[in-house]
Write an enzyme that holds these catalytic residues in place. Structure first.
Site, PDB file in Angstrom:
ATOM      1  CG  ASP A 179      -2.112   0.963   1.036  1.00 20.29           C
ATOM      2  OD1 ASP A 179      -2.440   1.309  -0.122  1.00 20.29           O
ATOM      3  OD2 ASP A 179      -2.695   1.375   2.046  1.00 20.29           O
ATOM      4  CE  LYS A 181      -3.001   4.987   1.106  1.00 26.64           C
ATOM      5  NZ  LYS A 181      -4.461   4.766   1.005  1.00 26.64           N
ATOM      6  CG  ASN A 184      -0.230   4.617   3.741  1.00 35.32           C
ATOM      7  OD1 ASN A 184      -1.018   5.270   4.425  1.00 35.32           O
ATOM      8  ND2 ASN A 184      -0.575   3.485   3.158  1.00 35.32           N
TER       9      ASN A 184
END
Length: 390
Positions: A179, A181, A184
């Site tokens: 994840d 991105k 984050n």
């Protein structure tokens, strides 16, 4: 006298019988008994060690599906932390307890890397889970990209190198992040990258191993995930390619406001590499954003393949991990509780008044779903010893 002796003999005999019985039970149920003792000790630690009222909750700094993230100060040590407060019922309702437990597991394993957020404590009440994390207050990469539009190539090189180092470390532990991105990716007060939010991580993925679960954020999904194919840790290198492209050009590589169009772009559209950046950045982006995951850069020898790329020729990787390279941008934070780089949408929210009040350890059915969640480091170890790398 005879009666008295007889009674004594009977009592002694019965006592021996009871001892033998319980000894046999304990031996035959050793595993179950050990589990009972472990649970008893866990419950004792839950009630006796870290608890909500140990902290003063100062500001809301984030919000998600299951709760809030708050800036908090530990009352005894005066240290500042980001405390992630999650509601058990919301997690159970969406059947997300496995992701929460994975996040806790990965947080503990990531303590030895300078570009991964660190866990100091985790604890629970009957209704709520608490992650006590490093407070990283330089802002999300997303925040800075929105403000500046795009970064210089030197700045993008530095950030992508630190991200690659963190991903390579997770891969060495057989963990796939899944994840990556800008939301984050945080910057700390010194300007270094810190990856956070490990709920979508997958553990136990050895080199050459694959996964099948469809997960991630639409703009950054790898083609093999979109197609429902089994995929490998190479999905993280696709994610890095997407974030690098966004840092250089201001938008993810296949972005469209229409998800259907964006998904078609990810699967079929040519990669558009505009002028204004070096040939080495084009080469790296082409390698990372290779649709055939068996040919993707990093797919065979992982981080080593990236380290040898001309794009990273200015990076001394040992100095990078030792945090000896000066970041190209240093946030102007005024102190450990400065929240200027957090979205005002969150910081103006009222802090829930009940947070520090509910300490009572209650036995509830929801606690079984989060068995083993609570963590307190042993006295001789503090998470900050590993995280505050000079």
């Amino acid at each position: 006298m005879a009666v008295t002796e007889k009674k004594r003999r009977m009592s002694y005999s019965k006592m021996r019988g009871l001892v033998s019985f319980f000894t046999a039970v304990i031996k035959s149920k050793k595993a179950g008994f050990s589990g009972f003792v472990h649970k008893l000790m866990s419950n004792h630690q839950l009630c006796q060690q870290v608890k909500p009222s140990d902290f003063d909750y100062l500001k809301v700094i984030g919000k998600g599906s299951f709760g809030k993230v708050l800036l908090a100060r530990h009352r005894n040590s005066n240290e500042y932390y980001a405390v992630k407060v999650l509601q058990k019922q919301a997690i159970l309702r969406k059947r997300e307890q496995r992701h929460v437990m994975v996040e806790r597991s990965v947080l503990l394993k990531g303590l030895q890397h300078p570009f991964l957020v660190g866990l100091h404590f985790s604890f629970q009440t009957s209704n709520t889970l608490y992650f006590v994390l490093d407070f990283v207050n330089g802002g999300e990469l997303f925040y800075h990209l929105q403000r500046e539009g795009a970064f210089t190539e030197a700045r993008a090189t530095f950030y992508s190198a630190e991200m690659a180092s963190a991903l390579g470390y997770l891969h060495s532990l057989n963990i796939v992040y899944r994840d990556l991105k800008p939301e984050n990716i945080l910057l700390d007060a010194a300007g270094h990258v810190v990856l956070t939010d490990f709920g979508l991580c997958k553990e136990g993925v050895v080199m050459g191993g694959t996964m099948q679960t469809f997960c991630g954020t639409p703009e950054y999904l790898a083609p093999e995930v979109l197609l429902g194919h089994a995929y490998s840790r190479a999905v993280d290198w696709w994610g890095l390619g997407c974030v690098l492209y966004e840092m250089l050009y201001g938008l993810p590589p296949f972005y469209s406001r229409s998800k259907a169009v964006m998904f078609r772009n990810i699967l079929h559209a040519p990669l558009r590499l505009k002028s204004g950046v070096s040939q080495s950045s084009h080469s790296l982006l082409q390698g990372l954003l290779e649709r055939d995951c068996t040919k993707r850069l990093g797919g065979s020898n992982d981080l080593e393949e990236l380290q040898s790329q001309p794009f990273f020729k200015s990076i001394n990787w040992n100095d990078l991990v030792a945090r000896k390279i000066r970041p190209p941008f240093i946030p102007k934070v005024t102190g450990p509780c400065d929240v200027q780089y957090f979205d005002r949408e969150f910081t103006v929210m009222p802090v829930p008044a009940s947070l520090g009040l509910v300490d009572r350890c209650q036995k509830g059915i929801t606690n079984e779903a989060f068995s083993g969640f609570s963590y307190t480091p042993p006295p001789e170890f503090k998470a900050s010893d590993s995280l505050n790398v000079p």
